[in-house]
Design a protein around this motif. Structure first.
Motif, PDB file in Angstrom:
ATOM      1  N   ASP A   4      50.718   2.124  32.757  1.00  0.00           N
ATOM      2  CA  ASP A   4      50.395   3.068  33.829  1.00  0.00           C
ATOM      3  C   ASP A   4      51.656   3.512  34.567  1.00  0.00           C
ATOM      4  N   GLU A   5      52.522   2.561  34.881  1.00  0.00           N
ATOM      5  CA  GLU A   5      53.766   2.892  35.587  1.00  0.00           C
ATOM      6  C   GLU A   5      54.674   3.765  34.726  1.00  0.00           C
ATOM      7  N   CYS A   6      54.719   3.487  33.447  1.00  0.00           N
ATOM      8  CA  CYS A   6      55.544   4.281  32.535  1.00  0.00           C
ATOM      9  C   CYS A   6      55.007   5.707  32.444  1.00  0.00           C
ATOM     10  N   ALA A   7      53.702   5.853  32.295  1.00  0.00           N
ATOM     11  CA  ALA A   7      53.110   7.191  32.224  1.00  0.00           C
ATOM     12  C   ALA A   7      53.423   7.988  33.490  1.00  0.00           C
ATOM     13  N   THR A   8      53.378   7.333  34.635  1.00  0.00           N
ATOM     14  CA  THR A   8      53.677   7.991  35.908  1.00  0.00           C
ATOM     15  C   THR A   8      55.130   8.439  35.963  1.00  0.00           C
ATOM     16  N   GLU A   9      56.057   7.560  35.595  1.00  0.00           N
ATOM     17  CA  GLU A   9      57.485   7.916  35.615  1.00  0.00           C
ATOM     18  C   GLU A   9      57.801   8.998  34.588  1.00  0.00           C
ATOM     19  N   CYS A  10      57.147   8.948  33.438  1.00  0.00           N
ATOM     20  CA  CYS A  10      57.351   9.991  32.424  1.00  0.00           C
ATOM     21  C   CYS A  10      56.877  11.343  32.951  1.00  0.00           C
ATOM     22  N   GLY A  11      55.742  11.346  33.628  1.00  0.00           N
ATOM     23  CA  GLY A  11      55.239  12.588  34.208  1.00  0.00           C
ATOM     24  C   GLY A  11      56.187  13.131  35.259  1.00  0.00           C
ATOM     25  N   ASN A  12      56.737  12.252  36.070  1.00  0.00           N
ATOM     26  CA  ASN A  12      57.693  12.652  37.092  1.00  0.00           C
ATOM     27  C   ASN A  12      58.968  13.213  36.459  1.00  0.00           C
ATOM     28  N   CYS A  13      59.459  12.542  35.442  1.00  0.00           N
ATOM     29  CA  CYS A  13      60.668  12.991  34.756  1.00  0.00           C
ATOM     30  C   CYS A  13      60.426  14.361  34.122  1.00  0.00           C
ATOM     31  N   PHE A  14      59.292  14.514  33.470  1.00  0.00           N
ATOM     32  CA  PHE A  14      58.957  15.796  32.847  1.00  0.00           C
ATOM     33  C   PHE A  14      58.948  16.908  33.895  1.00  0.00           C
ATOM     34  N   THR A  15      58.324  16.648  35.034  1.00  0.00           N
ATOM     35  CA  THR A  15      58.244  17.651  36.097  1.00  0.00           C
ATOM     36  C   THR A  15      59.628  18.086  36.561  1.00  0.00           C
ATOM     37  N   HIS A  16      60.545  17.137  36.678  1.00  0.00           N
ATOM     38  CA  HIS A  16      61.893  17.472  37.119  1.00  0.00           C
ATOM     39  C   HIS A  16      62.728  18.146  36.030  1.00  0.00           C
ATOM     40  N   MET A  17      62.423  17.871  34.764  1.00  0.00           N
ATOM     41  CA  MET A  17      63.257  18.365  33.667  1.00  0.00           C
ATOM     42  C   MET A  17      62.739  19.647  33.019  1.00  0.00           C
ATOM     43  N   VAL A  18      61.470  19.941  33.168  1.00  0.00           N
ATOM     44  CA  VAL A  18      60.912  21.103  32.476  1.00  0.00           C
ATOM     45  C   VAL A  18      61.681  22.369  32.874  1.00  0.00           C
ATOM     46  N   GLY A  19      62.068  23.125  31.875  1.00  0.00           N
ATOM     47  CA  GLY A  19      62.810  24.351  32.093  1.00  0.00           C
ATOM     48  C   GLY A  19      64.310  24.171  32.215  1.00  0.00           C
ATOM     49  N   LYS A  20      64.784  22.933  32.242  1.00  0.00           N
ATOM     50  CA  LYS A  20      66.220  22.668  32.336  1.00  0.00           C
ATOM     51  C   LYS A  20      66.797  22.438  30.944  1.00  0.00           C
TER      52      LYS A  20
END
Length: 109
Positions: free
Chosen positions: A17-33
């Motif tokens: 659960d914690e990994c899925a949350t951090e992955c989602g956060n990372c994706f949000t910050h990285m998308v489009g970069k």
């Protein structure tokens, strides 16, 4: 909670659960970069697998060991990709992926 949810299984579900949350956060910050590797695509793959893995353990799936083993493999890949970047969100994602991979390997047999 059901009898099959041992402390080790609960810990692995939490790590997923914690990994899925951090992955989602990372994706949000990285998308489009710009990225020189598979981040943020790896984050989507990893988050989806972590959710599936947690669900499989919660329902005591007969494929739990195989799913955990695959989850560990995907987490290792994502950790490697994200750890190559210097941003805090990528470093947090990589660390969560490493913790999840370790927990899943202990479940995967």
């Amino acid at each position: 909670m059901s009898h099959h949810l041992t402390e080790a299984v609960k810990a692995c579900i939490t790590a997923c659960d914690e990994c899925a949350t951090e992955c989602g956060n990372c994706f949000t910050h990285m998308v489009g970069k710009e990225s020189s590797n598979d981040c943020p695509a790896c984050c989507i793959e990893c988050a989806a697998m972590c959710r599936m893995c947690a669900d499989a353990m919660a329902r005591n799936s007969p494929f739990q060991k195989e799913i955990c083993a695959l989850c560990a493999k995907i987490c290792d890949w994502c950790a490697e990709q994200c750890d190559a970047h210097d941003m805090d969100h990528c470093k947090r994602c990589a660390e969560a992926c490493r913790r999840c991979a370790e927990a899943c390997r202990s479940m995967g047999g």
